[in-house]
Design a protein around this motif. Structure first.
Motif, PDB file in Angstrom:
ATOM      1  N   LEU A 108      24.363 -43.203 -13.972  1.00  0.00           N
ATOM      2  CA  LEU A 108      25.109 -44.245 -13.861  1.00  0.00           C
ATOM      3  C   LEU A 108      25.576 -44.894 -15.375  1.00  0.00           C
ATOM      4  CD1 LEU A 108      26.011 -45.993 -11.810  1.00  0.00           C
ATOM      5  CD2 LEU A 108      24.286 -46.633 -11.819  1.00  0.00           C
ATOM      6  N   LEU A 109      26.254 -45.399 -15.391  1.00  0.00           N
ATOM      7  CA  LEU A 109      26.776 -46.011 -16.308  1.00  0.00           C
ATOM      8  C   LEU A 109      28.035 -47.097 -15.647  1.00  0.00           C
ATOM      9  CD1 LEU A 109      27.276 -46.590 -19.451  1.00  0.00           C
ATOM     10  CD2 LEU A 109      29.787 -45.812 -19.009  1.00  0.00           C
ATOM     11  N   ARG A 110      27.455 -48.262 -16.050  1.00  0.00           N
ATOM     12  CA  ARG A 110      27.711 -49.729 -15.482  1.00  0.00           C
ATOM     13  C   ARG A 110      28.074 -50.619 -16.420  1.00  0.00           C
ATOM     14  NH1 ARG A 110      24.097 -55.002 -13.393  1.00  0.00           N
ATOM     15  NH2 ARG A 110      25.942 -56.015 -12.599  1.00  0.00           N
ATOM     16  N   GLY A 111      29.262 -50.893 -16.779  1.00  0.00           N
ATOM     17  CA  GLY A 111      29.551 -52.343 -17.722  1.00  0.00           C
ATOM     18  C   GLY A 111      30.425 -53.580 -16.462  1.00  0.00           C
ATOM     19  N   VAL A 112      30.073 -54.547 -17.298  1.00  0.00           N
ATOM     20  CA  VAL A 112      30.246 -55.898 -16.682  1.00  0.00           C
ATOM     21  C   VAL A 112      30.488 -56.502 -18.085  1.00  0.00           C
ATOM     22  CG1 VAL A 112      29.545 -57.709 -15.252  1.00  0.00           C
ATOM     23  CG2 VAL A 112      28.057 -56.023 -15.391  1.00  0.00           C
ATOM     24  N   THR A 113      32.203 -56.984 -17.510  1.00  0.00           N
ATOM     25  CA  THR A 113      32.737 -58.068 -19.023  1.00  0.00           C
ATOM     26  C   THR A 113      32.056 -59.943 -18.459  1.00  0.00           C
ATOM     27  OG1 THR A 113      34.096 -58.746 -17.225  1.00  0.00           O
ATOM     28  CG2 THR A 113      35.142 -56.823 -17.852  1.00  0.00           C
ATOM     29  N   GLU A 114      32.598 -60.027 -19.982  1.00  0.00           N
ATOM     30  CA  GLU A 114      32.233 -61.487 -19.833  1.00  0.00           C
ATOM     31  C   GLU A 114      32.120 -62.276 -18.983  1.00  0.00           C
ATOM     32  OE1 GLU A 114      35.784 -62.998 -22.977  1.00  0.00           O
ATOM     33  OE2 GLU A 114      33.493 -62.933 -23.494  1.00  0.00           O
ATOM     34  N   GLN A 115      31.995 -63.284 -18.835  1.00  0.00           N
ATOM     35  CA  GLN A 115      32.619 -64.175 -17.461  1.00  0.00           C
ATOM     36  C   GLN A 115      32.527 -65.765 -18.580  1.00  0.00           C
ATOM     37  OE1 GLN A 115      34.810 -65.593 -15.657  1.00  0.00           O
ATOM     38  NE2 GLN A 115      33.595 -64.729 -13.744  1.00  0.00           N
ATOM     39  N   ASP A 116      34.206 -65.692 -18.565  1.00  0.00           N
ATOM     40  CA  ASP A 116      34.614 -67.688 -19.674  1.00  0.00           C
ATOM     41  C   ASP A 116      34.768 -68.552 -18.368  1.00  0.00           C
ATOM     42  OD1 ASP A 116      36.740 -66.125 -18.694  1.00  0.00           O
ATOM     43  OD2 ASP A 116      37.653 -65.963 -21.673  1.00  0.00           O
ATOM     44  N   ARG A 117      34.958 -67.827 -16.974  1.00  0.00           N
ATOM     45  CA  ARG A 117      35.884 -68.846 -16.253  1.00  0.00           C
ATOM     46  C   ARG A 117      34.463 -69.694 -15.371  1.00  0.00           C
ATOM     47  NH1 ARG A 117      38.291 -68.206 -12.433  1.00  0.00           N
ATOM     48  NH2 ARG A 117      40.138 -70.238 -11.999  1.00  0.00           N
ATOM     49  N   VAL A 118      34.398 -70.550 -15.445  1.00  0.00           N
ATOM     50  CA  VAL A 118      32.853 -71.559 -15.699  1.00  0.00           C
ATOM     51  C   VAL A 118      33.363 -72.212 -14.719  1.00  0.00           C
ATOM     52  CG1 VAL A 118      31.074 -69.536 -16.593  1.00  0.00           C
ATOM     53  CG2 VAL A 118      31.737 -71.126 -17.392  1.00  0.00           C
ATOM     54  N   SER A 119      32.416 -73.209 -14.104  1.00  0.00           N
ATOM     55  CA  SER A 119      32.766 -75.216 -14.072  1.00  0.00           C
ATOM     56  C   SER A 119      31.230 -75.170 -14.730  1.00  0.00           C
ATOM     57  CB  SER A 119      32.892 -75.054 -12.999  1.00  0.00           C
ATOM     58  OG  SER A 119      33.602 -76.200 -12.479  1.00  0.00           O
TER      59      SER A 119
END
Length: 651
Positions: free
Chosen positions: A558-569
């Motif tokens: 199993l390969l899991r990839g998660v992107t960065e999150q720059d939409r934050v408050s």
């Protein structure tokens, strides 16, 4: 033979419906609670706070936007910060089915449910002759992980008895950098049910259950040193009545959560922190309710009508010093009640076209029983006041199976109105600017959402895609002021919000014994009043897996990839978590294998985070200064390389 070896993702079984067997081994390491298991369904994640008892999030939506049920009963938990959220009382392996309905696309299972409905259920037992069934498992893993599960049923064609028990334990884990993360837990649960089945279409069942546990949290100012549960339930079913009235069903339940938190049993008080002395809090929530429904068949129509009700009392006691909290009297602070009526119909227009619709109305009531509020014991301006609201929900969905019987598309519009829950009315320090407190000022939340999807099932390829777009009027938003979660002041207000996103999956069987799978999930939200991102939105999450299974040997990755999150408050979120800032993306790899000794005995093993990556999830709590974390928020990092071994027996 035992079913699939290791579950890494789930696919929809019907439009917007996901169903799986929570007893199956899964990767990452088999779940210790309900939220952990839900993460195998695309679109789900959890607010992390260490080893166990994360809070489930679907499509960025949290709390009572998700209707979380176990055996079709509510177990809402008692902690004002949801340390003991409903899924922390669920041992997944003791249930037969996990059913998830995404979006406001059903009205049958209680109020709210704007994000979705989650049901962990146990099926009635049927015996053709006197006999016994047995299922058990043993799990051992890194960081002291060890689980034991037993599910035994004995019965005849007319009666049965079932006993299920689970114990789970783990020590603090080390992250990918080798640092120890305070995260140990120890928990147990046991349930028994007794059924009468005079024929295959009739069931009367009584059940009773209990449990307890403890958990240390790197991201909280206190630990959970008691998760005591007691549950009682009764259900009746009668099917195939043979007339227009085809079936009736009813259930009643009584659930109690007695939860203790302190800062001295599993840690030492921090003299430089917000709670420098030994402190404890004991909270208790007693919830009773029931549901009755009838199924009607009128030609091309199937109609379910019914009603449900729920009452819940919350009380607490707090004390300074060690072991003194239990000597104090209880103080009731809130009473809730809800009565709802619903109707849901399926019209089979043709053999290929269906129209599904539902409507419900709820009468919700909340009474504020607090005499004082805050650490200083200030008088409560809403003592003895009662809020009453009438809430309306409904949906309409069209489904069509095209000329190829394996291709189905659907489109649905749903609306759900949700009464603010305990954590939104009683946990914030302040309410909206024009209200004396949250109880007086927070309005019910109203979600209207469009859901679209396509499902294809072929001989070698299966694929599905779902998309949604919604508007939420009076979205309930938390804002934190002056620093970290502990010692910070929180306020809550209603805003106008927009959400959209989707999930997709594909399964490809290139050759005998081989299977390739991939899933993708994306969620987006906006605070339209402030023109800012909606907080607590998970980043894009993709999973790719390969599996080889000869029905004797199996291997998988199993390969899991998660992107960065720059939409934050930053500083905004919910009662549990807030946006701490932007988060980095990451990629992890896991492998698993299995061997079937025979039809009854299965051995599986896996290694999670194979390359020992040091990473953290976006939805997370900041580390507590009690454990040496800095004042500036630092996300809790996930376990490093983790090996596990599981033996399953079924008879």
């Amino acid at each position: 033979m035992l079913d699939a070896v290791v579950v890494t993702a789930a696919a929809p079984t019907a439009p917007l419906v996901f169903e799986t067997d929570p007893r199956l081994p899964r990767q990452p390491v088999p779940a210790s609670d309900g939220a952990d298991y839900l993460k195998t369904i695309p679109g789900f994640t959890a607010i992390r706070n260490g080893g166990s008892n994360g809070d489930p999030v679907l499509r960025g939506m949290f709390g009572s936007r998700l209707n979380l049920l176990s055996n079709d009963g509510a177990m809402p938990g008692a902690c004002p910060a949801r340390m003991d959220n409903p899924m922390s009382y669920v041992a997944p392996e003791t249930y037969d089915r996990l059913i998830v309905i995404k979006g406001p696309q059903t009205v049958q299972w209680g109020p709210g449910a704007s994000a979705g409905t989650v049901r962990f259920t146990r099926e009635p037992e049927v015996f053709d002759a006197p006999g016994m069934r047995l299922r058990g498992s043993l799990l051992a893993g890194a960081n002291g992980r060890n689980d034991q599960t037993l599910d035994a049923t004995a019965g005849t064609p007319t009666v049965y008895a079932r006993i299920g028990a689970n114990r789970s334990q783990a020590d603090d884990y080390r992250d990918g950098n080798g640092d120890i993360v305070p995260s140990l837990w120890k928990k147990w649960s046991a349930d028994a049910s007794f059924g009468w089945t005079p024929d295959r279409d009739t069931l009367l069942e009584a059940s009773v259950g209990a449990g307890d546990g403890e958990a240390r949290y790197a991201g909280r100012g206190m630990d959970g040193v008691q998760f005591r549960r007691s549950s009682y339930a009764l259900r009746f079913e009668k099917k195939n009545l043979g007339g227009v009235l085809d079936a009736i069903e009813a259930n009643a339940y009584s659930n109690n959560a007695d939860h203790v938190m302190d800062n001295y049993t599993l840690r030492d008080p921090n003299p430089m922190g917000p709670m420098p002395m030994a402190m404890a809090s004991n909270v208790d929530r007693h919830t009773t309710g029931g549901r009755a429904a009838a199924t009607w068949k009128l030609g091309q129509w199937d109609i379910v009508t019914g009603l449900d009700t729920q009452r819940s009392r919350h009380r607490e006691r707090n004390a300074m010093g060690r072991d003194s909290v239990r000597k104090l009297p209880w103080q009731t602070d809130a009473n809730f009640s809800n009565f709802g009526m619903f109707s849901e119909a399926t019209w089979r227009i043709t053999s290929q076209q269906r129209l599904v619709a539902g409507a419900r109305v709820d009468r919700a009531r909340v009474r504020d029983e607090r005499e004082s509020v805050g650490m200083m014991g200030m008088p409560n301006p809403t003592t003895g006041e009662t809020r009453r609201d009438t809430l309306h929900s409904g949906f309409l969905r069209f489904e069509q199976t095209l000329s190829d019987p394996s291709l189905t598309w659907y489109a649905g519009i749903g609306h759900a109105e949700r009464m603010p829950d305990y954590w939104e009315l009683f946990s914030p320090n302040m309410g909206p600017a024009d209200a004396v407190n949250a109880f007086a000022g927070v309005a019910p939340e109203k979600t209207t959402q469009l859901d679209l999807g396509l499902q294809y099932r072929g001989t070698r390829v299966s694929a599905w895609v779902s998309a949604y777009a919604g508007r939420i009027r009076d979205y309930i938003l938390f804002t934190y002021h002056e620093g970290g979660m502990m010692g910070a002041m929180s306020s809550v207000a209603n805003v106008d919000a927009a959400i959209r996103g989707g999930e997709a999956g594909i399964e490809f069987r290139p050759a005998a014994n081989w299977k390739l799978e991939g899933t993708l999930a994306y969620a987006w939200g906006e605070n339209r009043d402030a023109d800012t991102p909606l907080p607590q939105m998970p980043p894009l999450d993709a999973r790719l897996s390969v599996a080889y299974d000869t029905r004797t040997w199996s291997f998988g990755a199993l390969l899991r990839g998660v992107t960065e999150q720059d939409r934050v408050s930053i500083g905004q979120g919910n009662v549990v978590g807030r946006d701490l800032g932007k988060s980095a993306g990451f990629v992890t790899m896991a492998i698993n294998g299995g061997y079937r000794f025979d039809e009854r005995l299965l051995l599986t093993a896996g290694i999670d985070n194979l390359f020992d990556r040091d990473y953290s999830e976006h939805l997370n709590l900041s580390g507590s200064a009690d454990f040496g974390y800095p004042a500036d928020p630092v996300r809790i990092h996930e376990p490093g390389r983790t090996g596990w071994l599981k033996l399953t027996y079924s008879y």
